[in-house]
Design an enzyme around this catalytic site. Structure first.
Site, PDB file in Angstrom:
ATOM      1  N   LYS A 115      -0.553  -4.121  -3.700  1.00 52.64           N
ATOM      2  CA  LYS A 115      -1.872  -3.519  -3.458  1.00 52.64           C
ATOM      3  C   LYS A 115      -1.881  -2.148  -4.124  1.00 52.64           C
ATOM      4  CE  LYS A 115      -5.193  -2.318   0.141  1.00 52.64           C
ATOM      5  NZ  LYS A 115      -5.359  -0.893  -0.227  1.00 52.64           N
ATOM      6  N   SER A 120       0.821  -1.212   0.000  1.00 56.91           N
ATOM      7  CA  SER A 120       0.000   0.000   0.000  1.00 56.91           C
ATOM      8  C   SER A 120       0.858   1.267   0.000  1.00 56.91           C
ATOM      9  CB  SER A 120      -0.957  -0.040   1.193  1.00 56.91           C
ATOM     10  OG  SER A 120      -1.968   0.929   1.071  1.00 56.91           O
TER      11      SER A 120
END
Length: 568
Positions: free
Chosen positions: A496, A471
């Site tokens: 991600k 992320s």
């Protein structure tokens, strides 16, 4: 092909025109059976902003009459019921007393004027929204010598059409469902509206989002808060996005506390196995907080959680799992973990885990002309509200010790707050794009820096990543790599490539919503792929700060890395 044009303009009656006060009408017709559909237009030249009809006639048939009647097609024009005020009085004219409303009556009333064309047949069919009934008005074979009868007939037909129109409006209004929205309905609509405005995919997984709202309000029971929450979850499930989730008030409060620096639990960051997005055989451990219960029990990034308190995680979403892992301080939770081929049964005691995101250390290594003898090691474990400020503080402390290079360790950093990832990138970059924010239509926003926030843009920098890097930490790693600010070491990151925002609803609950996907400065979409490092690290390379320094100092160790190569 023979083409006839009938033109009606405002003004006195002419050979091929009649007096249409405030209107301009044009009819094109042909006698060829293979020609295209004629075009029919009504407009108000005096008040073009208040009245404008466009008709696409449908050819019904072609009638040819001998004598003085020219061949003409029956034309069907569909009108939409649009309120207008053509002459400012709300009526069609002094001679049309039967039409006192400005609701589609004007063009009907104007037909009461003489129609002195060569045409032998003219038909109008009107269709209106709100399930209005359709009625057809036909003026059949009127001779030019019978103008008086024609006018009377048209007036009569107009009266009948007006009465039928009023009846249709009444029936449609009476049949339109209406209900008073309850407090539960309003909460559901608040959640629906949040998704409508923020969700990344504007096709909403290929469904009509407005139609779903209407259907749910009619059919889903929302008599209490529990039923309303169920309806919201059911709505979100149609998006088929495991990262867009509803959070009950307790979960929402817990999520916010986790981003603010402290959490009571076992110190695990979890996610879906890369590439599965919800159809997994368990939940993957992204990272274990240093010094936390899970870390002390030997749980590693990449381990699979199979059960939590005797409940299988096969179809469990990450928010439900996070709630089960958290709890009052001093209570226990039982886990079944798969580490490679090994299955572990663990009982962990929950405790308050301090999420201090940064650890730093000065590493002194043997020097040479090509080596960097004083290396500042910074381990960043998460992006909470303290992250960028803690990194700045660590840099200042290390600089006071005269470091000449930095290592930023992002291994097992599962992400966190997107803005903190951006601010941390600005610390290291003097200029350049940090990340592109994209939706299904392409790039919609660009985050970059002009160097005004940079405090460490010149010293050599190496970044360490692994499959637990996810992320916001992937955004940071991608920005430093693509801007050629740092060399990346380790293994491909988690992958991600989507961004979620958290929205609070009026009752204290919330929504975690996928609002965008992102691309690195080189326009790489890393979703399910990850950021690819420049060089690998030895398998035995340690994750703690003391072990890191040892691998640079001892050339005989299995994890040894030449510090000159580290910054090449």
């Amino acid at each position: 092909m023979i083409s006839k044009r009938l033109t009606i303009r405002e003004g006195k009656q002419k050979k091929k025109g009649v007096n249409f006060v405030g209107l301009s009408m044009e009819v094109l017709a042909t006698s060829s059976a293979t020609s295209t559909h004629p075009h029919f237009t009504l407009s108000n030249p005096k008040k073009p902003s208040t009245f404008n009809f466009n008709f696409k006639p449908i050819i019904v048939s072609q009638q040819v009459h001998p004598g003085k009647f020219f061949p003409l097609r029956i034309v069907e024009a569909r009108l939409l019921c649009i309120r207008t005020n053509l002459n400012g009085s709300g009526s069609c004219g002094s001679s049309d007393a039967f039409c006192k409303h400005d609701f589609l009556f004007y063009p009907l009333c104007r037909l009461s004027k003489s129609f002195s064309s060569q045409s032998s047949c003219f038909a109008i069919s009107r269709g209106c929204p709100l399930r209005f009934r359709k009625h057809t008005i036909s003026l059949q074979n009127v001779s030019h010598s019978e103008k008086i009868r024609q006018n009377v007939s048209v007036v009569f037909v107009c009266i009948v059409a007006a009465m039928l129109l009023v009846t249709s409006v009444s029936v449609a209004v009476n049949n339109t469902p209406s209900w008073a929205l309850s407090e539960e309905n309003l909460l559901f609509l608040e959640a629906w509206r949040t998704i409508d405005r923020a969700y990344v995919d504007k096709t909403f997984n290929g469904q009509s989002w407005f139609r779903y709202r209407e259907t749910a309000l009619r059919n889903e029971p929302m008599n209490n808060r529990k039923e309303t929450y169920k309806a919201i979850r059911k709505m979100l499930a149609t998006l088929n996005d495991p990262f867009t989730r509803f959070l009950e008030p307790e979960k929402f409060k817990s999520l916010r506390s986790g981003t603010q620096g402290a959490l009571t639990g076992v110190g695990l960051s979890i996610g879906y196995p890369a590439g599965s997005e919800g159809s997994q055989a368990g939940l993957v451990v992204i990272s274990a907080a240093p010094g936390g219960p899970a870390n002390r029990a030997g749980i590693l990034s990449g381990d699979i959680i199979l059960e939590i308190d005797n409940t299988s995680t096969k179809n469990m979403d990450i928010y439900d799992a996070a709630e089960r892992l958290q709890g009052p301080e001093g209570t226990s939770v039982e886990l079944i973990i798969r580490t490679g081929p090994e299955i572990k049964h663990l009982a962990l005691t929950r405790e308050k885990v301090s999420l201090n995101p940064v650890k730093s250390r000065l590493c002194e290594v043997p020097s040479s002309e090509k080596n960097y003898s004083r290396i500042g090691y910074i381990k960043l474990t998460s992006f909470n509200q303290k992250a960028s400020a803690a990194v700045k503080e660590a840099i200042d402390t290390l600089r006071s010790n005269r470091v000449n290079a930095f290592v930023l360790d992002l291994r097992d950093n599962s992400g966190g707050l997107f803005p903190e990832g951006i601010e941390t990138a600005k610390i290291w970059l003097d200029k350049g794009v940090i990340v592109y924010i994209c939706d299904n239509r392409g790039v919609r926003d660009i985050y970059d820096t002009d160097g005004s926030s940079a405090i460490a843009a010149s010293e050599p920098l190496a970044v360490l990543v692994n499959k637990g890097t996810a992320s916001a930490s992937e955004i940071l790693a991608g920005a430093l790599k693509d801007n050629k600010r740092a060399v990346l070491f380790g293994e491909p990151t988690y992958g991600k490539g989507k961004i979620q925002s958290v929205f609070q609803l009026s009752d204290g609950s919330g929504l975690a919503v996928t609002v965008a996907r992102y691309e690195t400065p080189a326009h790489n979409d890393i979703d399910k792929i990850g950021v690819i490092p420049d060089h690998p690290l030895p398998n035995s390379f340690p994750k703690d700060d003391e072990g890191f320094c040892g691998c640079l100092q001892d050339s005989a160790s299995a994890c040894y890395v030449n510090n000159a190569q580290l910054f090449s």
